[in-house]
Scaffold this active site. Sequence first.
Site, PDB file in Angstrom:
ATOM      1  N   ASN A  87       0.848  -1.185   0.000  1.00 44.45           N
ATOM      2  CA  ASN A  87       0.000   0.000   0.000  1.00 44.45           C
ATOM      3  C   ASN A  87       0.888   1.241   0.000  1.00 44.45           C
ATOM      4  O   ASN A  87       1.870   1.297   0.748  1.00 44.45           O
ATOM      5  CB  ASN A  87      -0.907   0.007   1.236  1.00 44.45           C
ATOM      6  N   GLY A  93      -4.113   3.246   0.749  1.00 44.08           N
ATOM      7  CA  GLY A  93      -4.536   2.583   1.981  1.00 44.08           C
ATOM      8  C   GLY A  93      -3.418   2.371   2.980  1.00 44.08           C
ATOM      9  O   GLY A  93      -3.556   1.582   3.915  1.00 44.08           O
ATOM     10  N   HIS A 100       6.674  -1.285   3.588  1.00 43.83           N
ATOM     11  CA  HIS A 100       6.482  -2.687   3.962  1.00 43.83           C
ATOM     12  C   HIS A 100       5.707  -3.419   2.888  1.00 43.83           C
ATOM     13  O   HIS A 100       4.839  -2.850   2.228  1.00 43.83           O
ATOM     14  CB  HIS A 100       5.767  -2.812   5.313  1.00 43.83           C
ATOM     15  N   HIS A 102       3.114  -6.563   2.418  1.00 43.78           N
ATOM     16  CA  HIS A 102       2.227  -7.528   3.077  1.00 43.78           C
ATOM     17  C   HIS A 102       2.328  -8.846   2.315  1.00 43.78           C
ATOM     18  O   HIS A 102       2.244  -8.851   1.077  1.00 43.78           O
ATOM     19  CB  HIS A 102       0.765  -7.092   2.983  1.00 43.78           C
TER      20      HIS A 102
HETATM   21  P1  AMP Z   1      -0.650  -0.509   5.832  1.00 41.16           P
HETATM   22  O1  AMP Z   1      -2.075  -0.173   6.132  1.00 41.16           O
HETATM   23  O2  AMP Z   1      -0.423  -1.060   4.487  1.00 41.16           O
HETATM   24  O3  AMP Z   1       0.259   0.640   6.193  1.00 41.16           O
HETATM   25  O4  AMP Z   1      -0.300  -1.733   6.786  1.00 41.16           O
HETATM   26  C1  AMP Z   1       0.077  -1.586   8.103  1.00 41.16           C
HETATM   27  C2  AMP Z   1      -0.045  -2.954   8.729  1.00 41.16           C
HETATM   28  O5  AMP Z   1       0.757  -2.975   9.878  1.00 41.16           O
HETATM   29  C3  AMP Z   1      -1.469  -3.307   9.165  1.00 41.16           C
HETATM   30  O6  AMP Z   1      -1.850  -4.533   8.550  1.00 41.16           O
HETATM   31  C4  AMP Z   1      -1.349  -3.450  10.682  1.00 41.16           C
HETATM   32  O7  AMP Z   1      -2.142  -4.491  11.181  1.00 41.16           O
HETATM   33  C5  AMP Z   1       0.129  -3.736  10.860  1.00 41.16           C
HETATM   34  N1  AMP Z   1       0.732  -3.307  12.104  1.00 41.16           N
HETATM   35  C6  AMP Z   1       0.626  -2.102  12.697  1.00 41.16           C
HETATM   36  N2  AMP Z   1       1.386  -2.058  13.811  1.00 41.16           N
HETATM   37  C7  AMP Z   1       1.987  -3.271  13.906  1.00 41.16           C
HETATM   38  C8  AMP Z   1       2.894  -3.839  14.829  1.00 41.16           C
HETATM   39  N3  AMP Z   1       3.358  -3.166  15.891  1.00 41.16           N
HETATM   40  N4  AMP Z   1       3.308  -5.120  14.628  1.00 41.16           N
HETATM   41  C9  AMP Z   1       2.860  -5.815  13.566  1.00 41.16           C
HETATM   42  N5  AMP Z   1       2.009  -5.327  12.650  1.00 41.16           N
HETATM   43  C10 AMP Z   1       1.569  -4.077  12.820  1.00 41.16           C
END
Ligand code: AMP
Length: 114
Positions: A87, A93, A100, A102
Amino acid sequence: MNGCPFCSIVAGEAPAGVLYRDDRVVAFKDTNPQAPEHFLVVTARHIPSLAEVESGDEELLGHALVVARKVAQELGILERGFRLVANCRRQGGQTVPHLHLHVMGGRQMTWPPG
Ligand code: AMP
Ligand code: ZN
């Protein structure tokens, strides 16, 4: 970067279900999984999003993909397949401004994403 949750995980200062770590990337379980297996591959260096990627980052991004594949195999989702998502910024989103990937698997994915 100060205050960035993924930088804290990279630094080992915040807890995470780390699956893989080296000097360039860290892979860890997503805390709000959207599939039976859902992990993130983050760059060790703080890059806000794909929008800030520069010439010279090719090796890093390629390495992140190879690590995504390796961890997917270890979790048993390589054979049946998985979804890889990056994203980017608001309309993409993105909620955590640290680059990162996913990786989600263990169920049938649909297309197009919402
Ligand atoms: P995005 O919305 O693409 O920025 O994805 C962020 C992702 O990070 C989401 O799926 C969250 O559930 C995940 N997330 C947020 N904080 C943490 C954390 N401390 N450890 C693991 N995953 C996280
Ligand atoms: Zn960061």
